[in-house]
Design an enzyme around this catalytic site. Structure first.
Site, PDB file in Angstrom:
ATOM      1  N   CYS A  14      -1.839   5.218   0.115  1.00  0.00           N
ATOM      2  CA  CYS A  14      -2.186   4.165   1.098  1.00  0.00           C
ATOM      3  C   CYS A  14      -3.292   4.610   2.071  1.00  0.00           C
ATOM      4  CB  CYS A  14      -0.950   3.759   1.886  1.00  0.00           C
ATOM      5  SG  CYS A  14      -1.334   2.486   3.111  1.00  0.00           S
ATOM      6  N   LYS A  41      11.352  -0.285  -2.958  1.00  0.00           N
ATOM      7  CA  LYS A  41      11.519   0.097  -1.548  1.00  0.00           C
ATOM      8  C   LYS A  41      12.985   0.388  -1.228  1.00  0.00           C
ATOM      9  CE  LYS A  41       7.597  -2.780  -0.292  1.00  0.00           C
ATOM     10  NZ  LYS A  41       7.142  -4.088   0.174  1.00  0.00           N
ATOM     11  N   VAL A  54       3.866   0.274   4.710  1.00  0.00           N
ATOM     12  CA  VAL A  54       3.553   1.542   5.363  1.00  0.00           C
ATOM     13  C   VAL A  54       2.146   1.406   5.945  1.00  0.00           C
ATOM     14  CG1 VAL A  54       5.029   3.001   3.939  1.00  0.00           C
ATOM     15  CG2 VAL A  54       2.716   2.470   3.131  1.00  0.00           C
ATOM     16  N   GLU A  70       2.048  -1.042  11.732  1.00  0.00           N
ATOM     17  CA  GLU A  70       0.617  -1.402  11.745  1.00  0.00           C
ATOM     18  C   GLU A  70      -0.241  -0.190  12.149  1.00  0.00           C
ATOM     19  OE1 GLU A  70      -1.255  -4.091  10.769  1.00  0.00           O
ATOM     20  OE2 GLU A  70       0.600  -4.699   9.841  1.00  0.00           O
ATOM     21  N   SER A  71      -1.114   0.206  11.227  1.00  0.00           N
ATOM     22  CA  SER A  71      -1.894   1.430  11.434  1.00  0.00           C
ATOM     23  C   SER A  71      -2.734   1.384  12.712  1.00  0.00           C
ATOM     24  CB  SER A  71      -2.795   1.702  10.227  1.00  0.00           C
ATOM     25  OG  SER A  71      -3.738   0.668  10.050  1.00  0.00           O
TER      26      SER A  71
HETATM   27  N1  LIG Z   1      -2.296  -4.070   8.197  1.00  0.00           N
HETATM   28  C1  LIG Z   1      -1.501  -2.979   7.682  1.00  0.00           C
HETATM   29  C2  LIG Z   1      -1.763  -2.820   6.202  1.00  0.00           C
HETATM   30  C3  LIG Z   1      -0.859  -1.769   5.585  1.00  0.00           C
HETATM   31  C4  LIG Z   1      -0.709  -1.986   4.077  1.00  0.00           C
HETATM   32  O1  LIG Z   1      -1.300  -2.913   3.509  1.00  0.00           O
HETATM   33  N2  LIG Z   1       0.067  -1.122   3.461  1.00  0.00           N
HETATM   34  C5  LIG Z   1       0.347  -1.292   2.041  1.00  0.00           C
HETATM   35  C6  LIG Z   1       0.117  -0.013   1.265  1.00  0.00           C
HETATM   36  S1  LIG Z   1      -1.556   0.554   1.416  1.00  0.00           S
HETATM   37  C7  LIG Z   1       1.800  -1.628   1.866  1.00  0.00           C
HETATM   38  O2  LIG Z   1       2.658  -1.020   2.453  1.00  0.00           O
HETATM   39  N3  LIG Z   1       2.082  -2.643   1.036  1.00  0.00           N
HETATM   40  C8  LIG Z   1       3.424  -3.068   0.820  1.00  0.00           C
HETATM   41  C9  LIG Z   1       3.672  -3.518  -0.547  1.00  0.00           C
HETATM   42  O3  LIG Z   1       2.858  -3.210  -1.406  1.00  0.00           O
HETATM   43  O4  LIG Z   1       4.696  -4.154  -0.765  1.00  0.00           O
HETATM   44  C10 LIG Z   1      -1.805  -1.698   8.462  1.00  0.00           C
HETATM   45  O5  LIG Z   1      -2.935  -1.570   8.925  1.00  0.00           O
HETATM   46  O6  LIG Z   1      -0.915  -0.864   8.618  1.00  0.00           O
END
Ligand SMILES: N[C@@H](CCC(=O)N[C@@H](CS)C(=O)NCC(=O)O)C(=O)O
Length: 228
Positions: A14, A41, A54, A70-71
């Site tokens: 990620c 998960k 994540v 949220e990052s």
């Molecule tokens: N806006 C979020 C985006 C985080 C995101 O998209 N994470 C992805 C992995 S890179 C995730 O956990 N996706 C959940 C899934 O695939 O169900 C941030 O900035 O933290």
């Protein structure tokens, strides 16, 4: 953040997790990482991640555990609580940095569209979108560098380092067309690739993991990869 214990809930690939890991490393603070299988998960993760995503930052402090999601928010929290400051002090400059971090997220969305494109036409369209974005960056990067805004590493640098990490893998089997003829972007990318915080944000097995992930997509790009 005195006496806080920090845990970064992660996924190996990620790019948003990498932002937080880079910020933590730049702050020189100890933290642990827990990896989640996003394809399966665990219940504990679903229970504490409101968006099922994540990164999460768990902050254990004074007998309580706080979960931050949220990052961008995680990075802001780290910047509010730990030196050195990675955002500029000037509010206008800080607002611009936040906006360019959003731009990094839009670039990551284009990268997802690029590696997931079902056919050559969609792939070329996304390559064009990416070329346009990197062209815009070429125009806003500090002229002397080495970082986005000059001499100091910032959260914008943390947001773009994982963007370039994708291309390090893509370019093992694709010509570097998307990033061609952009000297400032190229120098910035090189600097970020050598930064210890960036190097440590993903595992040594990242290229192999990403390669496997890309191969399994069944996308146009998967078909451009050499046989395993
Ligand atoms: N806006 C979020 C985006 C985080 C995101 O998209 N994470 C992805 C992995 S890179 C995730 O956990 N996706 C959940 C899934 O695939 O169900 C941030 O900035 O933290």
């Amino acid at each position: 953040m005195p006496d806080a214990e920090l845990e970064l809930v992660s996924h190996h690939l990620c790019p948003y997790v990498q932002r937080a890991a880079i910020a933590l490393a730049e702050k020189g603070v100890a933290f642990t990482r827990t990896y989640v299988d996003l394809a399966d998960k665990p219940a504990w993760f679903a229970a504490i991640s409101p968006l099922g995503k994540v990164p999460l930052l768990k902050v254990r402090q004074a007998g309580r555990t706080h979960v931050i999601f949220e990052s961008a928010v995680i990075c802001e929290y780290l910047d509010d609580t730990l030196a050195p400051r990675l955002h500029p002090e000037d509010p206008i400059a800080r607002a611009k940095h936040r906006a360019w971090i959003e731009f990094a997220s839009a670039t990551l969305n284009d990268i997802g569209g690029y590696y997931g494109a079902p056919d050559g036409a969609a792939f070329e369209r996304k390559a064009g979108d990416l070329r346009a974005k990197f062209g815009q960056l070429e125009g806003v990067l500090d002229a002397t560098g080495p970082f986005f805004a000059g001499a100091r590493f910032s959260l914008v640098d943390a947001a773009f380092a994982p963007v370039f990490r994708y291309f390090d893998v893509f370019e093992t089997f694709l010509a570097p067309g998307v990033l061609d003829h952009l000297p400032r972007v190229a120098a910035w990318r090189d600097t970020l690739a050598g930064r210890p915080s960036v190097r440590g944000a993903a595992g040594a097995d990242y290229p192999a993991r990403l390669g496997l992930f890309l191969r399994r997509r069944g996308s146009h790009l998967s078909g451009l990869m050499p046989a395993a």
